[in-house]
Design an enzyme around this catalytic site. Structure first.
Site, short mmCIF file in Angstrom:
data_model
loop_
_atom_site.label_atom_id
_atom_site.label_comp_id
_atom_site.label_asym_id
_atom_site.label_seq_id
_atom_site.Cartn_x
_atom_site.Cartn_y
_atom_site.Cartn_z
N GLU A 253 -3.17 -11.61 -91.65
CA GLU A 253 -3.39 -13.06 -91.73
C GLU A 253 -3.57 -13.51 -93.19
O GLU A 253 -3.07 -14.57 -93.58
CB GLU A 253 -4.62 -13.44 -90.89
CG GLU A 253 -4.40 -13.19 -89.41
CD GLU A 253 -5.59 -13.62 -88.56
OE1 GLU A 253 -5.45 -14.58 -87.79
OE2 GLU A 253 -6.66 -12.99 -88.67
N GLU B 71 -5.49 -6.76 -82.21
CA GLU B 71 -6.53 -7.59 -81.58
C GLU B 71 -6.62 -7.33 -80.08
O GLU B 71 -7.72 -7.28 -79.50
CB GLU B 71 -6.25 -9.08 -81.84
CG GLU B 71 -6.65 -9.55 -83.23
CD GLU B 71 -5.62 -9.26 -84.32
OE1 GLU B 71 -4.63 -8.54 -84.05
OE2 GLU B 71 -5.81 -9.75 -85.44
#
Ligand code: 1HE
Length: 258
Positions: A111, A131
């Site tokens: 990210e 995730e």
């Protein structure tokens, strides 16, 4: 700024921010995010481009899972919004940002890389979004930025299966624009950033702030906004001087690809 967690150096108008928590694979704790924020703000004041890289064998293992394990839902929302603020300041700031990637570029590390404008990966780089396997979701802007870079289908696959993608595959998927031999990402990113630092500041500002916004617009709105950004950028004294330099044969020609 916490010098221990993120170091700050200047090379040829380029601020080099190095995450310096190798014993935890540069996991992004709250203090690392604060230190990155301070470095980004400082660089916007006194540099013309930024490079972000990591010490040790990996760029970043993403979210600090030890800290995250103890957050309530509302604390989680504030935490995610904090990351958004910091990464937005990077992506929509005053100067271009280059990520120098190696080893793990994972979860929040991806990210962070996605919030930079150019990503240089060395051959040891691998990208992953684990995730799903950790029982969480992206929270640092990944669903917006990484999804736009690689496409929703590829991101969905990465999150559902936890697969890792190597540097070459990452290049094909638009997760990085350059792949270089092992150990050379930082030097390449600094060289590219130093080149971008020589551009007119107004052009760089327009490139990093107008292009992503226009990309989010419909065609008609995009063409309309482009006209104004184009006219504003070209009407500066610096643009006039640079155009005159070319016409007077004092500026470099466009080079053929190497
Ligand atoms: C960590 C973290 C971390 C390592 N938070 N402490 N991120 C992940 O799911 C990635 C988890 N990490 C890994 O899969 C591996 O560590 C790596 C592939 C990145 C590197 O492997 P390796 O063999 O070099 O290191 P290691 O032995 O696994 O870890 C070394 C130490 O770093 C160890 O601590 P120690 O005290 O036992 O030595 C690890 O616990 C620690 N460490 N990664 C905390 N991430 C805003 S939402 C974003 C959502 C996400 O980012 S999800 C992705 C989370």
């Amino acid at each position: 700024m916490d010098q221990a967690l993120v170091t700050y150096e200047t090379e040829q108008d380029v601020a080099v921010l190095t995450m310096n928590r190798p014993e935890k694979r540069n996991a992004l704790s709250d203090r690392v995010i604060d230190a990155l924020d301070a470095g980004i703000l400082r660089a916007q004041q006194d540099a013309r481009a930024i490079v972000i890289c990591g010490n040790g064998d990996h760029f970043s293992a993403g979210l600090d899972l030890a800290e995250h394990a103890v957050r309530s839902p509302i604390e989680g929302v504030h935490h995610s919004r904090r990351w958004h603020g910091v990464f937005d300041r990077l992506e929509q700031g005053a100067i271009p940002a280059f990520a120098a990637l190696h080893g793990a570029v994972v979860g929040g590390g991806l990210e962070l890389a996605a919030a930079c404008h150019v990503r240089v990966a060395d051959e040891t780089t691998f990208f992953a979004l684990p995730e799903g396997t950790r029982g969480i979701f992206v929270g640092g802007g990944g669903s917006v930025r990484a999804g736009r870079l690689m496409g929703v289908a590829r991101m969905t696959d990465m999150m559902l299966t936890g697969r890792s993608v190597d540097a070459r595959q990452g290049e094909a998927w638009n997760l990085c624009q350059y792949v270089v031999p092992a150990g050379e990402a930082r030097a390449k990113a600094v060289a590219l950033a130093a080149k971008a630092a020589q551009n007119a500041p107004m052009s760089n500002y327009a490139i990093i702030n107008a292009l992503p916004r226009i990309n989010d617009m419909g065609r008609s709105d995009g063409f309309f906004v482009e006209s104004f950004v184009s006219a504003m950028t070209a009407s500066s004294p610096e643009a006039e001087a640079r155009l005159r330099a070319f016409l007077d044969k004092r500026a470099a020609k466009v080079a053929r690809p190497e």
